[in-house]
Motif scaffolding. Structure first.
Motif, PDB file in Angstrom:
ATOM      1  N   ASP A 227       0.844  -1.198   0.000  1.00 23.32           N
ATOM      2  CA  ASP A 227       0.000   0.000   0.000  1.00 23.32           C
ATOM      3  C   ASP A 227       0.883   1.255   0.000  1.00 23.32           C
ATOM      4  N   TRP A 228       0.371   2.269  -0.640  1.00 19.36           N
ATOM      5  CA  TRP A 228       1.074   3.554  -0.650  1.00 19.36           C
ATOM      6  C   TRP A 228       0.042   4.673  -0.789  1.00 19.36           C
ATOM      7  N   SER A 229       0.447   5.892  -0.456  1.00 20.24           N
ATOM      8  CA  SER A 229      -0.441   7.059  -0.521  1.00 20.24           C
ATOM      9  C   SER A 229       0.378   8.285  -0.921  1.00 20.24           C
ATOM     10  N   ALA A 230      -0.361   9.269  -1.479  1.00 21.41           N
ATOM     11  CA  ALA A 230       0.273  10.522  -1.890  1.00 21.41           C
ATOM     12  C   ALA A 230      -0.680  11.667  -1.585  1.00 21.41           C
ATOM     13  N   ASP A 231      -0.127  12.771  -1.057  1.00 16.32           N
ATOM     14  CA  ASP A 231      -0.910  13.979  -0.769  1.00 16.32           C
ATOM     15  C   ASP A 231      -0.369  15.123  -1.622  1.00 16.32           C
ATOM     16  N   ALA A 232      -1.282  15.883  -2.205  1.00 16.54           N
ATOM     17  CA  ALA A 232      -0.934  17.123  -2.907  1.00 16.54           C
ATOM     18  C   ALA A 232      -1.717  18.248  -2.227  1.00 16.54           C
ATOM     19  N   LEU A 233      -1.026  19.162  -1.582  1.00 12.74           N
ATOM     20  CA  LEU A 233      -1.680  20.163  -0.732  1.00 12.74           C
ATOM     21  C   LEU A 233      -1.155  21.554  -1.046  1.00 12.74           C
ATOM     22  N   THR A 239       1.321  31.974  10.487  1.00 16.69           N
ATOM     23  CA  THR A 239       2.260  32.518  11.469  1.00 16.69           C
ATOM     24  C   THR A 239       3.645  32.054  11.045  1.00 16.69           C
ATOM     25  N   PRO A 240       4.693  32.579  11.658  1.00 13.52           N
ATOM     26  CA  PRO A 240       6.035  32.096  11.298  1.00 13.52           C
ATOM     27  C   PRO A 240       6.242  30.610  11.532  1.00 13.52           C
ATOM     28  N   TRP A 241       5.353  29.955  12.319  1.00 14.18           N
ATOM     29  CA  TRP A 241       5.582  28.563  12.683  1.00 14.18           C
ATOM     30  C   TRP A 241       4.503  27.612  12.186  1.00 14.18           C
ATOM     31  N   TRP A 242       3.404  28.132  11.670  1.00 21.74           N
ATOM     32  CA  TRP A 242       2.286  27.264  11.320  1.00 21.74           C
ATOM     33  C   TRP A 242       1.768  27.557   9.914  1.00 21.74           C
ATOM     34  N   ASP A 243       1.373  26.454   9.227  1.00 24.35           N
ATOM     35  CA  ASP A 243       0.757  26.542   7.902  1.00 24.35           C
ATOM     36  C   ASP A 243      -0.601  25.836   7.936  1.00 24.35           C
ATOM     37  N   VAL A 244      -1.538  26.382   7.187  1.00 27.37           N
ATOM     38  CA  VAL A 244      -2.806  25.711   6.920  1.00 27.37           C
ATOM     39  C   VAL A 244      -2.707  25.099   5.531  1.00 27.37           C
ATOM     40  N   VAL A 245      -3.083  23.822   5.407  1.00 29.73           N
ATOM     41  CA  VAL A 245      -2.952  23.116   4.133  1.00 29.73           C
ATOM     42  C   VAL A 245      -4.305  22.530   3.734  1.00 29.73           C
ATOM     43  N   ALA A 246      -4.486  22.433   2.432  1.00 28.76           N
ATOM     44  CA  ALA A 246      -5.721  21.842   1.901  1.00 28.76           C
ATOM     45  C   ALA A 246      -5.426  21.271   0.517  1.00 28.76           C
ATOM     46  N   GLY A 247      -6.046  20.131   0.197  1.00 28.98           N
ATOM     47  CA  GLY A 247      -5.809  19.508  -1.103  1.00 28.98           C
ATOM     48  C   GLY A 247      -6.501  18.163  -1.214  1.00 28.98           C
ATOM     49  N   VAL A 248      -5.810  17.218  -1.822  1.00 27.20           N
ATOM     50  CA  VAL A 248      -6.386  15.877  -2.037  1.00 27.20           C
ATOM     51  C   VAL A 248      -5.400  14.819  -1.572  1.00 27.20           C
ATOM     52  N   ARG A 249      -5.960  13.640  -1.248  1.00 25.72           N
ATOM     53  CA  ARG A 249      -5.145  12.483  -0.846  1.00 25.72           C
ATOM     54  C   ARG A 249      -5.601  11.292  -1.695  1.00 25.72           C
ATOM     55  N   HIS A 250      -4.596  10.558  -2.152  1.00 27.39           N
ATOM     56  CA  HIS A 250      -4.890   9.369  -2.963  1.00 27.39           C
ATOM     57  C   HIS A 250      -4.244   8.164  -2.301  1.00 27.39           C
ATOM     58  N   ASP A 251      -5.060   7.108  -2.055  1.00 24.60           N
ATOM     59  CA  ASP A 251      -4.589   5.861  -1.465  1.00 24.60           C
ATOM     60  C   ASP A 251      -4.644   4.761  -2.523  1.00 24.60           C
ATOM     61  N   ASN A 252      -3.551   4.008  -2.601  1.00 21.29           N
ATOM     62  CA  ASN A 252      -3.484   2.909  -3.559  1.00 21.29           C
ATOM     63  C   ASN A 252      -3.241   1.624  -2.791  1.00 21.29           C
ATOM     64  N   SER A 253      -4.012   0.608  -3.123  1.00 24.50           N
ATOM     65  CA  SER A 253      -3.884  -0.681  -2.464  1.00 24.50           C
ATOM     66  C   SER A 253      -3.674  -1.752  -3.516  1.00 24.50           C
ATOM     67  N   ARG A 254      -2.874  -2.754  -3.175  1.00 21.96           N
ATOM     68  CA  ARG A 254      -2.583  -3.824  -4.124  1.00 21.96           C
ATOM     69  C   ARG A 254      -3.803  -4.714  -4.358  1.00 21.96           C
ATOM     70  N   GLU A 255      -4.641  -4.884  -3.354  1.00 17.13           N
ATOM     71  CA  GLU A 255      -5.771  -5.797  -3.436  1.00 17.13           C
ATOM     72  C   GLU A 255      -7.129  -5.091  -3.525  1.00 17.13           C
ATOM     73  N   ASN A 256      -7.180  -3.772  -3.327  1.00 19.26           N
ATOM     74  CA  ASN A 256      -8.445  -3.042  -3.290  1.00 19.26           C
ATOM     75  C   ASN A 256      -8.389  -1.857  -4.258  1.00 19.26           C
ATOM     76  N   PRO A 257      -9.572  -1.364  -4.640  1.00 21.63           N
ATOM     77  CA  PRO A 257      -9.584  -0.229  -5.543  1.00 21.63           C
ATOM     78  C   PRO A 257      -9.013   1.020  -4.873  1.00 21.63           C
ATOM     79  N   ASP A 258      -8.565   1.974  -5.689  1.00 18.61           N
ATOM     80  CA  ASP A 258      -7.984   3.218  -5.185  1.00 18.61           C
ATOM     81  C   ASP A 258      -9.048   4.057  -4.474  1.00 18.61           C
TER      82      ASP A 258
END
Length: 384
Positions: A227-233, A239-258
């Protein structure tokens, strides 16, 4: 007869000369009874007499011969002043009690007075003891009343020179677009359950405020891709120390659909330098899932660094095909010790333990799989 007369006259003159030699004032008009004073009857000049007697010629009573100031006209209380009647410069006689030489002309032998013989203006000698230089002519620059030029009031030109207005691009800066790619872990293991490999990548591209974040993680077991996953955000610094992120996540499985879901969350560095990531994934069969990750770098030396990591996930609903149940699904804790040969490259060794909980653990038990796994790992960490 004539000769006899001459002889008598000669004898008379000789007798007269002898008497004159014995009394130099003989023949002068004097009292019937000569005085004992050898100068009695002489007219004496006043200047000569005053050289010996300061009061010569003064009309003095008979009893005043013992008073050196007898005959002087003195104020009623002047008898207590030893200088009464003297012609003295005008001064404050109240200081005479503290300065016994006030008004006196001192001889050169008055070496005990540091200012003896100085030409000093009339002053209050009572201050002379406190200021040893009182009455001295001081240099002009030492005077306390020397005027000083005040600091001028700043003008508009002064402010403009001190705070210049910087024009855009007036100074050369680094490129506004930057990037960083970190292979946080690239490792392998070999244990009773088999061998495998795993990777985790964090990368960003953009400016200090706006960035594109890319994350990837996965594993490989028994020479097969797992299994593997990828995020694009998209990340925005708040603030100088914090970010807000938003985007999509894709999960790939060898035995199950994405599975593709929306992702939103925040990440950054908390107090005490804990790196924190909290993400929410929305959509799919799980409906919603929360994922947390916390890591911390302990500097044992400048190059030897111990990094503990904790990951956890919570699902809102069951996803039976992927072996995920509702509630707390699994927790993974790891400890990696790396040595930074350079800041960009560091080999490491570590230990990882993973355990499933709740509904997720029940699903794996029903499938005949274990609910925990521990392994020693070795790998490298690098960035560019």
């Amino acid at each position: 007869m004539k000769t006899l007369s001459h002889s008598l006259l000669f004898l008379a003159l000789a007798a007269s000369g002898t008497a004159f030699a014995q009394d130099p004032h003989a023949g002068h008009g004097a009292a019937a009874k000569p005085s004992a004073d050898p100068h009695a009857g002489h007219a004496k000049p006043k200047a000569k007499a005053s050289a010996h007697d300061a009061h010569a010629g003064h009309a003095m009573p008979a009893a005043a011969k013992d008073d050196p100031h007898a005959g002087h006209v003195m104020p009623p209380k002047a008898k207590d002043d030893p200088h009464a009647g003297h012609n003295m410069p005008a001064m404050d006689h109240s200081a005479h009690a503290t300065d016994p030489h006030a008004g006196h002309t001192m001889p050169p032998a008055a070496k005990d007075d540091p200012h003896a013989g100085h030409d000093m203006p009339a002053m209050d000698h009572s201050a002379h003891g406190a200021d040893p230089h009182a009455g001295h002519t001081m240099p002009a620059k030492a005077a306390s009343d020397t005027p000083r030029e005040p600091i001028p009031v700043p003008t508009a030109e002064d402010f403009a020179a001190a705070f210049p207005v910087l024009k855009p691009h007036a100074m050369e800066h680094a490129s506004s677009f930057n990037s960083l790619v970190v292979f946080d872990h690239l490792e392998g293991w070999n244990n009773d359950h088999g061998s495998g490999q795993a990777w985790g990548i964090d990368a960003w591209f953009g400016t200090d405020i706006d960035r594109l974040w890319v994350r990837m993680e996965g594993s490989r077991n028994d020479d097969k891709l797992g299994d593997w996953s990828a995020d694009a955000l998209y990340g925005r610094s708040i603030t100088p120390w914090w970010d807000v992120v938003a985007g999509v996540r894709h999960d790939n499985s060898r035995e199950n659909p994405d599975l593709t879901r929306a992702a939103i969350g925040f990440q950054g560095m908390s107090p005490y330098k804990f790196e924190v990531s909290a993400m929410a994934y929305l959509g799919g069969s799980r409906k919603a899932e929360l994922a947390f990750e916390v890591e911390y770098d302990v500097l044992l030396t400048n190059r030897l660094i111990l990094q503990p990591v904790v990951e956890a996930s919570i699902a809102a609903d069951d996803d039976l095909r992927r072996g995920v149940g509702s509630g707390l699904g699994h927790v993974e804790a790891g400890l990696r010790l790396r040595y930074e040969i350079t800041r960009r490259f560091a080999p490491y060794v570590g230990f990882l333990h993973e355990r499933k909980f709740g509904r997720t653990a029940d699903i794996h038990r029903d499938a005949g799989e274990g609910v925990s796994d521990s392994r020693w790992v070795a790998g490298i960490r690098f960035w560019f």
